[in-house]
Design a protein around this motif. Structure first.
Motif, PDB file in Angstrom:
ATOM      1  N   SER A  39      -8.269   4.711   5.167  1.00 59.40           N
ATOM      2  CA  SER A  39      -8.440   3.651   4.293  1.00 59.40           C
ATOM      3  C   SER A  39      -8.838   1.644   4.471  1.00 59.40           C
ATOM      4  N   GLU A  40      -7.292   2.739   6.277  1.00 60.19           N
ATOM      5  CA  GLU A  40      -7.882   0.741   6.031  1.00 60.19           C
ATOM      6  C   GLU A  40      -8.551   0.547   7.376  1.00 60.19           C
ATOM      7  N   SER A  41      -9.415   1.917   8.112  1.00 57.36           N
ATOM      8  CA  SER A  41     -10.581   1.251   9.124  1.00 57.36           C
ATOM      9  C   SER A  41     -11.755   1.127   8.139  1.00 57.36           C
ATOM     10  N   GLU A  48      -9.979  -7.281   0.799  1.00 58.25           N
ATOM     11  CA  GLU A  48      -9.515  -6.012   2.206  1.00 58.25           C
ATOM     12  C   GLU A  48      -8.447  -5.182   1.408  1.00 58.25           C
ATOM     13  N   VAL A  49      -7.409  -5.621   1.353  1.00 51.64           N
ATOM     14  CA  VAL A  49      -6.257  -4.777   0.564  1.00 51.64           C
ATOM     15  C   VAL A  49      -7.063  -4.159  -0.793  1.00 51.64           C
ATOM     16  N   ALA A  96     -11.923   0.448   4.960  1.00 56.74           N
ATOM     17  CA  ALA A  96     -12.087  -1.064   4.058  1.00 56.74           C
ATOM     18  C   ALA A  96     -12.451  -2.277   5.238  1.00 56.74           C
ATOM     19  N   ILE A 141       0.903  -1.115  -0.240  1.00 55.08           N
ATOM     20  CA  ILE A 141      -0.326  -0.219   0.171  1.00 55.08           C
ATOM     21  C   ILE A 141       0.524   1.651   0.119  1.00 55.08           C
ATOM     22  N   GLN A 146      -3.437   5.872   4.379  1.00 55.31           N
ATOM     23  CA  GLN A 146      -3.478   4.696   5.303  1.00 55.31           C
ATOM     24  C   GLN A 146      -3.965   4.002   5.514  1.00 55.31           C
ATOM     25  N   GLN A 172      -9.059  -1.003   0.568  1.00 56.59           N
ATOM     26  CA  GLN A 172      -7.949  -0.028   0.788  1.00 56.59           C
ATOM     27  C   GLN A 172      -7.763   1.057   0.011  1.00 56.59           C
TER      28      GLN A 172
END
Length: 386
Positions: free
Chosen positions: A163-165, A317-318, A167, A96, A160, A321
């Motif tokens: 977006s992780e939260s 998920e990534v 996703a 990422i 990062q 993200q």
């Protein structure tokens, strides 16, 4: 002595029948414009052997990643395509932190199409100044956004982390078939097939690709010249009121219009290419075009989001993200730059300055396009590799 009121009523309203015919001609010309943009993209894909992923092979640090994303998008002529490729690469293992600068570079590279479209007005000094400023305000905004957001991302990772939260909450097993969503590809396929067939006699894919690029550029320049003349006649009365109600009423309406139209055509390059002739002919001012181009940045994120939903399994998920990074980058860029008065005027000021130089000498246009989209990125990539 001619008053301003007289100047605004130079073009009389057309009879109803002729107005309908003129609108049909506008639709046909827009179709040719879209086909021309598509031909450029198809030409570069053919010339590179459809190995678009190889354009990202050297994205080993943030600066290189930014430049690779910029050049790749300028070549392919579609940030939607590039971001969809990046989504697939992240699903295939691209980290990422490396993918984020690629996304930012794609945002800058997508502006090349509208700059090329503005060249259709190059023979008329004042029209060209208006068209070139409308085209380059998109570049200026995206460059300003990257100049602010990339250092922040390298230091604090806000994109990062956020977006992780998000996703984690959004990913599901549902998938969307991109072919069933992209109706513009289906609509343009007859023109694309015809143009590809017209260069099929040339030896090798590279020459066919180069020919397609030249045909695409020629089509764009022809359409812009023709559509400007027609729009002067049809953009009067009710039609002009409707356009101004959606694009020219205010910044929120302009951003919304740009977003919706870009979602429909699935290409911010195409949307900005459509608004540049309107700006060149004086239908819209730079102040009205500015928020519209910001909306195109939001609308173009839909393709990557749809591409991400088509990926299932442990990498879903990534993939989601990095698609959300694209959306968040554009939303935060608008909030930071457009919402803050001392930053809001920076992109239009840059665009106006570039347009004044371009009107003064066409060499500035060549230097700008070649320098920003190709020479400078390739030079920086070469320096970092050394």
């Amino acid at each position: 002595m001619t008053t301003n009121a007289d100047a605004l009523t130079v073009e009389p309203s057309l009879p109803a029948t002729r107005q309908w015919l003129s609108w049909l001609l506008v639709v046909a010309l827009i179709y040719l414009l879209l086909a021309g943009v598509g031909a450029i993209g198809d030409g570069f894909k053919a010339a590179t052997g459809n190995n678009a992923r190889e354009l990202f092979a050297f994205a080993t640090n943030p600066l290189v990643g930014l430049m690779i994303g910029l050049v790749a998008t300028a070549l392919i002529q579609s940030s939607s395509t590039v971001t969809s490729i990046i989504v697939g690469m992240v699903a295939g293992g691209l980290p990422i932190p490396i993918a984020i600068p690629l996304i930012m570079g794609a945002n800058i590279g997508t502006s090349l199409t509208s700059t090329i479209v503005s060249l259709g007005h190059i023979r008329s000094g004042e029209e060209f100044r208006r068209a070139f400023s409308a085209a380059t305000v998109h570049d200026a905004f995206n460059i300003t956004a990257v100049a602010i957001m990339l250092p922040l991302e390298l230091l604090f990772r806000p994109l990062q982390r956020l977006s992780e939260s998000l996703a984690g909450m959004l990913v599901s097993d549902a998938s969307v078939d991109m072919k069933s969503v992209n109706f513009m590809k289906t609509l343009l396929s007859p023109a694309s097939d015809l143009l590809n067939a017209s260069v099929g006699w040339l030896p090798g894919a590279v020459w066919g690709g180069v020919a397609l690029i030249l045909i695409g550029v020629a089509m764009i320049l022809f359409v812009v010249t023709a559509i400007g003349k027609v729009l002067r006649k049809v953009m009067v009365g009710r039609a002009k009121d409707i356009m101004h109600a959606s694009v020219g009423r205010g910044p929120i309406s302009g951003i919304a219009s740009g977003s919706v139209i870009t979602v429909l055509v699935q290409s911010s390059s195409t949307t900005t290419a459509l608004i540049v002739p309107l700006a060149g002919t004086g239908v819209f001012s730079l102040k009205q075009v500015y928020p519209f181009t910001l909306g195109t940045n939001i609308g173009t994120c839909v393709t990557a989001l749809l591409a991400a939903t088509a990926i299932t399994g442990p990498t879903a998920e990534v993939a989601m993200q990095i698609a959300l990074v694209h959306l968040l980058f554009n939303l935060l860029g608008i909030l930071i730059i457009y919402a803050l008065p001392f930053l809001r005027g920076v992109p239009p000021m840059i665009a106006e300055g570039l347009a004044t130089l371009a009107q003064r000498s066409k060499l500035y246009v060549v230097a700008y396009i070649a320098g920003l989209f190709f020479a400078l990125p390739l030079l920086l990539i070469g320096i970092t590799q050394l």
